[in-house]
Design a protein around this motif. Structure first.
Motif, PDB file in Angstrom:
ATOM      1  N   SER A 180       0.836  -1.204   0.000  1.00  0.00           N
ATOM      2  CA  SER A 180       0.000   0.000   0.000  1.00  0.00           C
ATOM      3  C   SER A 180       0.872   1.255   0.000  1.00  0.00           C
ATOM      4  CB  SER A 180      -0.909  -0.010   1.232  1.00  0.00           C
ATOM      5  OG  SER A 180      -1.705   1.156   1.278  1.00  0.00           O
ATOM      6  N   GLY A 181       0.593   2.158  -0.909  1.00  0.00           N
ATOM      7  CA  GLY A 181       1.318   3.426  -0.987  1.00  0.00           C
ATOM      8  C   GLY A 181       2.575   3.371  -1.820  1.00  0.00           C
ATOM      9  N   ALA A 185       0.434   7.724  -3.421  1.00  0.00           N
ATOM     10  CA  ALA A 185      -0.321   7.974  -2.193  1.00  0.00           C
ATOM     11  C   ALA A 185      -1.766   7.519  -2.367  1.00  0.00           C
ATOM     12  CB  ALA A 185      -0.272   9.459  -1.839  1.00  0.00           C
ATOM     13  N   GLY A 186      -2.227   6.737  -1.400  1.00  0.00           N
ATOM     14  CA  GLY A 186      -3.601   6.268  -1.417  1.00  0.00           C
ATOM     15  C   GLY A 186      -3.856   5.068  -2.298  1.00  0.00           C
ATOM     16  N   VAL A 187      -2.813   4.597  -3.014  1.00  0.00           N
ATOM     17  CA  VAL A 187      -2.989   3.412  -3.864  1.00  0.00           C
ATOM     18  C   VAL A 187      -2.826   2.168  -3.004  1.00  0.00           C
ATOM     19  CG1 VAL A 187      -2.125   2.123  -5.847  1.00  0.00           C
ATOM     20  CG2 VAL A 187      -2.131   4.622  -5.890  1.00  0.00           C
ATOM     21  N   PRO A 188      -3.863   1.340  -2.897  1.00  0.00           N
ATOM     22  CA  PRO A 188      -3.765   0.149  -2.037  1.00  0.00           C
ATOM     23  C   PRO A 188      -2.794  -0.875  -2.610  1.00  0.00           C
ATOM     24  CG  PRO A 188      -5.801   0.110  -3.311  1.00  0.00           C
ATOM     25  CD  PRO A 188      -5.182   1.454  -3.554  1.00  0.00           C
TER      26      PRO A 188
END
Length: 552
Positions: A180-181, A185-188
């Motif tokens: 994750s990340g 940013a915010g990408v699982p």
């Protein structure tokens, strides 16, 4: 190379009540004369039996090549009592692979949405053709290994590569998982996809081995080229890989031993085609390599994605088993053709991060549609090889796939190109012309009555060809008529242009003559419907067009 066809059995239908049909001695006499007239070595013909349809089965005492067989059939057909003569062909079963999960691979055989590969495999299997799969690399898989040849790892960046080094000769897929990340940013996070292994299986899984799945072109070889890793792959690496796989030079990388005939790009990103990728594709195409590209999975216009929007590629949309555009598939004017891309079963690996045991799974995506097309291109080109003809150029391949595609039975909002590819029609159409060598003869052998003082037309439709007709195109005409001098014969081109083959003439009294006219058709495109037009200009005699053919 496959051997050329040979013939030693023929079916001859004599008119009901004719001397040949009722008198065995007369039949033997006629056959003896036809065999002797073959010239050269001649041939002896034996009557084997009469069929339930009233025709006779004839056997020659030796095998005849295509030219000899055609000459013999023309000699037999010159007899006015003959309705028709044709080879007694030896049929073979159409291949139904025994792979245990073949019945789940709807994309090969579904009548309304499949590529109809199952009916193409008795003509071609991809033998002699190399398909480069530019993807995540490949994993060890017993349903793939026998068809895999040496490839390369083009990933420079060690973060992306995950294998601890840069470019090397090992295209093995170590896994493209990420936490994750790691990819923004915010990408699982995501497990490894084994995407390249799945795509490779659709192109050329080992087939008819009583195991797993079948491949579209199971006689072809797969060249795995690794360009995608953790979080994807860079344009610069992909472009170099395109150059290398197609036989171009890449600094610091050994030259490919055998260039790929087809490149499959089941990858992409947002934005119009960039100059780097386009230049790489142009170079590959100039070297004769066909480039097949996935349209993308954003349910958007493919013109806003790369390499889907690049020129000189075959861009592929995805369809479902209900013969509609897949909900995720990109669409639009950039789409060339469509192929199955929903619920596609293929080879995989069971590892969540690093490779584990081999497996199989169904995936969705235009990434799954593209290898159906790349495999079909391999079938087409292998057919050319088998017939001793030059490979088609990339543009000729694209034209052929489009001209032989069939429409979706369901909906395709936004545009799905020419339709779903038809592997059988494509392979059949690959059998002649194009590429600077080989010819195909197109024939209409149906009878068309020539009534007194009337005009009749017999059509022949030609598709899947490119360019113009030759300056000396053979047109063979077999007309049965009680006085041919009454007839005016024209060839009508697809655009309506007419070419006079024969004027009426009192000196042309022969009633059953097979005549070949050589016509300058260099200004006419080959594709389209050609017609033989026959006009009876004097009363008193009738007949029929027995057959005619045109050779490009």
């Amino acid at each position: 190379m496959q051997s050329q066809p040979s013939f030693d059995r023929f079916i001859v239908k004599y008119r009901d009540g004719s001397a040949e049909q009722v008198n065995p001695a007369m039949l033997g006499q006629r056959l003896g004369a036809a065999g002797a007239a073959l010239g050269g070595r001649g041939v002896r013909l034996q009557h084997l039996r009469r069929t339930a349809l009233g025709s006779d089965v004839i056997k020659a005492d030796r095998k005849l090549d295509r030219a000899e067989a055609e000459t013999l059939m023309r000699q037999i057909a010159a007899n006015p009592n003959v309705e028709y003569v044709e080879p007694d062909r030896l049929m073979k079963p159409v291949l139904t692979p025994n792979d245990t999960s073949y019945n789940q691979q709807w994309g090969y055989f579904d009548a309304d949405a499949g590529i109809r590969a199952n009916t193409a495999w008795d003509l071609a299997n991809g033998s002699g053709i190399i398909v480069a799969v530019l993807d995540t690399g490949i994993t060890n898989h017993s349903d793939l290994n026998a068809n895999v040849i040496a490839g390369y790892d083009f990933i420079n960046d060690t973060f992306v590569s995950r294998d601890g080094n840069g470019r090397d000769s090992d295209p093995s897929d170590p896994g493209d998982w990420y936490a994750s990340g790691e990819c923004g940013a915010g990408v699982p996070g995501s497990n490894s996809s084994w995407h390249g292994t799945h795509v490779a299986g659709t192109v050329g899984a080992v087939t008819n081995n009583a195991k797993g799945v079948a491949g579209t072109a199971f006689g072809a070889k797969i060249m795995p080229v690794r360009v995608l890793g953790r979080c994807g792959g860079y344009t610069s690496d992909i472009a170099d890989a395109i150059v290398w796989a197609s036989g171009g030079t890449v600094s610091g990388v050994p030259a490919v031993s055998q260039r790929a005939h087809v490149i499959n790009l089941s990858l992409g990103g947002s934005g119009a085609c960039d100059t780097t990728t386009q230049n790489a594709i142009n170079g590959a195409v100039s070297r004769g390599t066909v480039v097949v590209v996935a349209a993308g999975n954003s349910n958007a216009d493919a013109s806003n994605f790369s390499p889907a929007s690049c020129n000189n590629v075959i861009t592929v949309a995805s369809v479902t088993s209900s013969s509609s555009r897949s909900s995720f598939s990109n669409y639009g004017a950039k789409i060339d053709v469509s192929a199955p891309g929903s619920s596609i079963l293929s080879t995989l690996n069971s590892g969540t991060t690093s490779p584990s045991t081999e497996s199989y799974a169904s995936y969705n995506g235009t990434s799954m549609a593209a290898p159906h097309v790349a495999g079909t291109v391999a079938l087409v080109q292998s057919r050319r090889l088998a017939l001793g003809q030059p490979l088609l150029s990339p543009s000729e391949v694209e034209s052929l796939l489009k001209s032989t595609a069939y429409p979706l039975a369901g909906s395709c909002s936004g545009g799905c190109g020419a339709g779903i590819i038809d592997a059988r029609r494509a392979v059949e159409s690959a059998g002649g012309g194009g590429g600077g060598g080989g010819t195909t003869t197109y024939t209409n052998s149906a009878d068309y009555t020539i009534s007194d003082l009337a005009t009749v037309e017999s059509p022949i439709s030609v598709s899947g060809r490119s360019g113009n007709a030759p300056s000396s195109t053979p047109v063979a005409v077999d007309i049965r008529h009680t006085y041919r001098g009454d007839l005016v014969i024209d060839l009508v081109a697809p655009d309506g242009s007419t070419y006079r083959l024969k004027n009426s003439s009192g000196s042309d009294s022969a009633d059953n003559v097979i005549t070949t006219y050589n016509v300058n058709l260099s200004t006419e495109t080959i594709n389209g419907t050609w017609k033989l037009r026959v006009r009876d200009v004097y009363s008193g005699d009738t007949g029929y067009i027995n057959s005619w053919s045109i050779t490009f």
